[in-house]
Motif scaffolding. Structure first.
Motif, PDB file in Angstrom:
ATOM      1  N   ASN B 186      48.535  64.359  26.048  1.00 50.30           N
ATOM      2  CA  ASN B 186      47.947  63.862  24.796  1.00 50.30           C
ATOM      3  C   ASN B 186      48.954  63.081  23.960  1.00 50.30           C
ATOM      4  OD1 ASN B 186      45.691  65.209  25.586  1.00 50.30           O
ATOM      5  ND2 ASN B 186      45.458  66.416  23.727  1.00 50.30           N
ATOM      6  N   LEU B 187      50.175  63.615  23.839  1.00 47.16           N
ATOM      7  CA  LEU B 187      51.131  62.987  22.927  1.00 47.16           C
ATOM      8  C   LEU B 187      51.883  61.831  23.575  1.00 47.16           C
ATOM      9  CD1 LEU B 187      52.567  66.039  20.948  1.00 47.16           C
ATOM     10  CD2 LEU B 187      50.622  64.583  20.407  1.00 47.16           C
ATOM     11  N   LEU B 188      52.119  61.908  24.873  1.00 46.15           N
ATOM     12  CA  LEU B 188      52.895  60.841  25.516  1.00 46.15           C
ATOM     13  C   LEU B 188      52.029  59.680  25.998  1.00 46.15           C
ATOM     14  CD1 LEU B 188      55.401  62.884  27.735  1.00 46.15           C
ATOM     15  CD2 LEU B 188      55.985  61.546  25.713  1.00 46.15           C
ATOM     16  N   TYR B 189      50.805  59.962  26.435  1.00 46.10           N
ATOM     17  CA  TYR B 189      50.072  58.921  27.156  1.00 46.10           C
ATOM     18  C   TYR B 189      48.694  58.571  26.623  1.00 46.10           C
ATOM     19  CZ  TYR B 189      53.652  60.221  30.557  1.00 46.10           C
ATOM     20  OH  TYR B 189      54.838  60.501  31.157  1.00 46.10           O
ATOM     21  N   ASP B 190      48.049  59.469  25.870  1.00 46.04           N
ATOM     22  CA  ASP B 190      46.635  59.245  25.540  1.00 46.04           C
ATOM     23  C   ASP B 190      46.454  58.092  24.550  1.00 46.04           C
ATOM     24  OD1 ASP B 190      43.888  60.395  25.970  1.00 46.04           O
ATOM     25  OD2 ASP B 190      43.969  60.381  23.794  1.00 46.04           O
ATOM     26  N   ARG B 191      45.648  57.117  24.938  1.00 42.60           N
ATOM     27  CA  ARG B 191      45.396  55.969  24.054  1.00 42.60           C
ATOM     28  C   ARG B 191      44.614  56.391  22.816  1.00 42.60           C
ATOM     29  NH1 ARG B 191      44.207  53.133  29.067  1.00 42.60           N
ATOM     30  NH2 ARG B 191      41.974  53.283  28.674  1.00 42.60           N
ATOM     31  N   GLY B 192      43.697  57.362  22.982  1.00 49.62           N
ATOM     32  CA  GLY B 192      42.909  57.856  21.847  1.00 49.62           C
ATOM     33  C   GLY B 192      43.797  58.454  20.768  1.00 49.62           C
ATOM     34  N   VAL B 193      44.846  59.171  21.190  1.00 53.86           N
ATOM     35  CA  VAL B 193      45.777  59.764  20.218  1.00 53.86           C
ATOM     36  C   VAL B 193      46.516  58.661  19.467  1.00 53.86           C
ATOM     37  CG1 VAL B 193      47.906  61.117  20.001  1.00 53.86           C
ATOM     38  CG2 VAL B 193      46.019  61.996  21.380  1.00 53.86           C
ATOM     39  N   LYS B 194      47.031  57.687  20.197  1.00 55.07           N
ATOM     40  CA  LYS B 194      47.760  56.572  19.556  1.00 55.07           C
ATOM     41  C   LYS B 194      46.844  55.856  18.554  1.00 55.07           C
ATOM     42  CE  LYS B 194      51.525  56.312  22.518  1.00 55.07           C
ATOM     43  NZ  LYS B 194      51.785  57.741  22.334  1.00 55.07           N
ATOM     44  N   PHE B 195      45.611  55.611  18.981  1.00 53.00           N
ATOM     45  CA  PHE B 195      44.630  54.930  18.137  1.00 53.00           C
ATOM     46  C   PHE B 195      44.368  55.746  16.867  1.00 53.00           C
ATOM     47  CE2 PHE B 195      40.152  54.062  17.023  1.00 53.00           C
ATOM     48  CZ  PHE B 195      40.183  52.671  16.939  1.00 53.00           C
ATOM     49  N   GLY B 196      44.195  57.052  17.039  1.00 55.10           N
ATOM     50  CA  GLY B 196      43.916  57.935  15.900  1.00 55.10           C
ATOM     51  C   GLY B 196      45.100  58.032  14.945  1.00 55.10           C
ATOM     52  N   LEU B 197      46.321  58.044  15.496  1.00 56.87           N
ATOM     53  CA  LEU B 197      47.510  58.129  14.632  1.00 56.87           C
ATOM     54  C   LEU B 197      47.621  56.879  13.775  1.00 56.87           C
ATOM     55  CD1 LEU B 197      50.329  59.684  16.820  1.00 56.87           C
ATOM     56  CD2 LEU B 197      48.743  60.794  15.263  1.00 56.87           C
ATOM     57  N   ASP B 198      47.362  55.726  14.411  1.00 58.74           N
ATOM     58  CA  ASP B 198      47.410  54.482  13.650  1.00 58.74           C
ATOM     59  C   ASP B 198      46.368  54.502  12.532  1.00 58.74           C
ATOM     60  OD1 ASP B 198      49.392  53.657  15.306  1.00 58.74           O
ATOM     61  OD2 ASP B 198      48.118  52.401  16.567  1.00 58.74           O
ATOM     62  N   GLY B 199      45.266  55.205  12.781  1.00 57.46           N
ATOM     63  CA  GLY B 199      44.220  55.309  11.768  1.00 57.46           C
ATOM     64  C   GLY B 199      44.479  56.388  10.729  1.00 57.46           C
ATOM     65  N   GLY B 200      45.626  57.087  10.874  1.00 54.17           N
ATOM     66  CA  GLY B 200      46.012  58.063   9.859  1.00 54.17           C
ATOM     67  C   GLY B 200      45.220  59.367   9.907  1.00 54.17           C
ATOM     68  N   ARG B 201      44.612  59.672  11.066  1.00 59.95           N
ATOM     69  CA  ARG B 201      43.779  60.868  11.128  1.00 59.95           C
ATOM     70  C   ARG B 201      44.451  61.938  11.989  1.00 59.95           C
ATOM     71  NH1 ARG B 201      39.494  60.734  13.666  1.00 59.95           N
ATOM     72  NH2 ARG B 201      39.980  59.021  15.041  1.00 59.95           N
ATOM     73  N   ILE B 202      45.692  62.280  11.667  1.00 61.08           N
ATOM     74  CA  ILE B 202      46.425  63.148  12.609  1.00 61.08           C
ATOM     75  C   ILE B 202      45.809  64.533  12.769  1.00 61.08           C
ATOM     76  CG2 ILE B 202      48.169  63.884  10.910  1.00 61.08           C
ATOM     77  CD1 ILE B 202      50.070  63.648  13.597  1.00 61.08           C
ATOM     78  N   GLU B 203      45.297  65.133  11.707  1.00 63.48           N
ATOM     79  CA  GLU B 203      44.709  66.471  11.865  1.00 63.48           C
ATOM     80  C   GLU B 203      43.469  66.419  12.762  1.00 63.48           C
ATOM     81  OE1 GLU B 203      45.728  69.464  11.259  1.00 63.48           O
ATOM     82  OE2 GLU B 203      47.433  69.109   9.969  1.00 63.48           O
ATOM     83  N   SER B 204      42.678  65.340  12.652  1.00 62.43           N
ATOM     84  CA  SER B 204      41.493  65.209  13.505  1.00 62.43           C
ATOM     85  C   SER B 204      41.894  64.992  14.957  1.00 62.43           C
ATOM     86  CB  SER B 204      40.634  64.020  13.076  1.00 62.43           C
ATOM     87  OG  SER B 204      40.378  64.067  11.715  1.00 62.43           O
ATOM     88  N   ILE B 205      43.047  64.393  15.158  1.00 60.29           N
ATOM     89  CA  ILE B 205      43.532  64.145  16.509  1.00 60.29           C
ATOM     90  C   ILE B 205      44.121  65.424  17.098  1.00 60.29           C
ATOM     91  CG2 ILE B 205      45.324  62.923  17.809  1.00 60.29           C
ATOM     92  CD1 ILE B 205      42.909  61.223  17.003  1.00 60.29           C
ATOM     93  N   MET B 206      44.968  66.068  16.313  1.00 59.19           N
ATOM     94  CA  MET B 206      45.700  67.214  16.839  1.00 59.19           C
ATOM     95  C   MET B 206      44.817  68.451  16.967  1.00 59.19           C
ATOM     96  SD  MET B 206      48.539  66.039  17.779  1.00 59.19           S
ATOM     97  CE  MET B 206      49.213  67.638  18.250  1.00 59.19           C
ATOM     98  N   VAL B 207      43.611  68.405  16.415  1.00 60.00           N
ATOM     99  CA  VAL B 207      42.704  69.546  16.551  1.00 60.00           C
ATOM    100  C   VAL B 207      42.363  69.782  18.025  1.00 60.00           C
ATOM    101  CG1 VAL B 207      40.556  68.243  16.235  1.00 60.00           C
ATOM    102  CG2 VAL B 207      40.646  70.624  15.537  1.00 60.00           C
TER     103      VAL B 207
END
Lengths: 241, 241
Positions: B186-207
């Motif tokens: 999730n943290l090294l490779y997932d494009r969805g995570v990178k996309f979500g971090l750029d969108g500032g939604r880290i808690e929604s991503i890390m859930v």
């Protein structure tokens, strides 16, 4: 605790050596400690990197001051401006933009020490510049050795003060959550991790991960609690010396 | 378990909606399940993405066959080639190059469904192409709805078969280590995570992160053990249907 030392291809076209130490203590009141020194040499040029930083789960201002003062004293013998510069570099580097949080209370960090002290050695070839470079390299090497020798004395007194403090489930859970942030930084942002993965050394890289980590959705510590105070401190780097 | 649904800026220049479900079960014999469907629309163009995949800690070939067969039946009604293509895409996407391991035993994954079915709709403007696009969009929407309705039936029978199996510390520790791989992906490779971090939604991503995770240096399961069998299966995707 993990520690690594490596030597690669001595006498060939490049040379690399590194020592890195990470402690993830059991007691949540003892901060996590990370430090390293490293040296790369390609043909005639070499540069040092390294640093040391502290990641507490609970803020203790005395610990923070002790740690930063200790590092500053080592730096000052080498260059009176160096602590300030490498302290700022540390604050900038160990930062999680998605969290708007710094990873810990900092320390020092330097990436490319020789090009920093001798700006022009890569673009000039005169004997004079090479001589200056060699003399500065000896000085930098001496600093890096002093720093490495200082790793344990900068940290162990803090461990000794804290390691027998009683703690309960609340502190343990907080520690596990904060370790999650530590791992987020390593996997999302750390250049050393990316570099190591490209080199195919994932077990050597992931050995610095905390042994046990927890995640929970949207944990917001109660206002005024020690946990909230820690988060507040991480939002903006402070001057400790 | 975590599940998310979002609607963004309906009727404006873009529209996005998504549902994602992740289960991290307590019992180590129950596999982790991840699935999502999502829709993006920018001006006249829209595309669907989604998928479902299974990450067991211990291989059960019957579970793998049941899961893949269930997904294939949904896909076949839509397009007889779709399962094979989206199964291969899933195997390619959920891969950790540094570990030379796939994250789990796969499932289906599709990123950009409408441009895949109507290759030229972005470059042409004739009414005919737009009509075809609209008709295919309805068909794709129906498939995505059927898929979303299939998420729980694809997984819950596996949960029911496994959730009461007794397990000990060995299985629990293995589960915690395997969850480490899940997070690495999730943290090294997932494009969805990178996309979500750029969108500032880290808690929604890390859930979607597992609630508790362990790391140990260089764990190599004993040859012939169920843990070693799992790792072997992850090294090369298999045909399950």
């Amino acid at each position: 605790m993990s520690s690594r030392g490596r030597n690669v291809e001595v006498g060939s076209e490049y040379f690399a050596g590194a020592l890195s130490i990470v402690f993830h203590p059991c007691n949540p009141y003892v901060p996590t400690f990370r430090s390293d020194v490293r040296y790369f040499e390609v043909k005639d040029f070499g540069w040092f990197g390294g640093g040391a930083d502290l990641t507490p789960n609970y803020l203790d201002e005395d610990d923070a001051r002790y740690f930063h003062t200790f590092l500053k004293e080592i730096c000052d013998k080498f260059d009176p401006d160096f602590y300030q510069r490498s302290k700022s570099a540390c604050d900038s580097y160990f930062y999680l933009p998605a969290r708007k949080e710094h990873r810990g209370i900092g320390g020092i960090f330097f990436d490319d020490l020789e090009s920093f002290t001798v700006d022009d050695h890569k673009s000039e070839n005169s004997i004079m510049v090479k001589e200056k470079y060699k003399s500065e390299r000896a000085q930098v090497f001496e600093f890096v050795c002093q720093l490495a020798k200082g790793f344990l004395p900068s940290y162990l007194p803090i461990v000794k003060r804290k390691r027998d403090l009683p703690y309960g489930d609340r502190e343990r859970q907080w520690q596990l959550l904060r370790r999650g942030r530590y791992l987020e930084f390593n996997l999302l942002y750390d250049r050393g991790v990316k570099f190591g993965l490209d080199g195919g050394r994932i077990e050597s890289i992931m050995v610095s991960a905390p042994p046990l980590i927890a995640w929970k959705y949207n944990v917001v510590p109660e206002i005024g609690s020690p946990e909230a105070q820690m988060i507040e401190t991480l939002s903006c780097p402070r001057i400790w010396v």
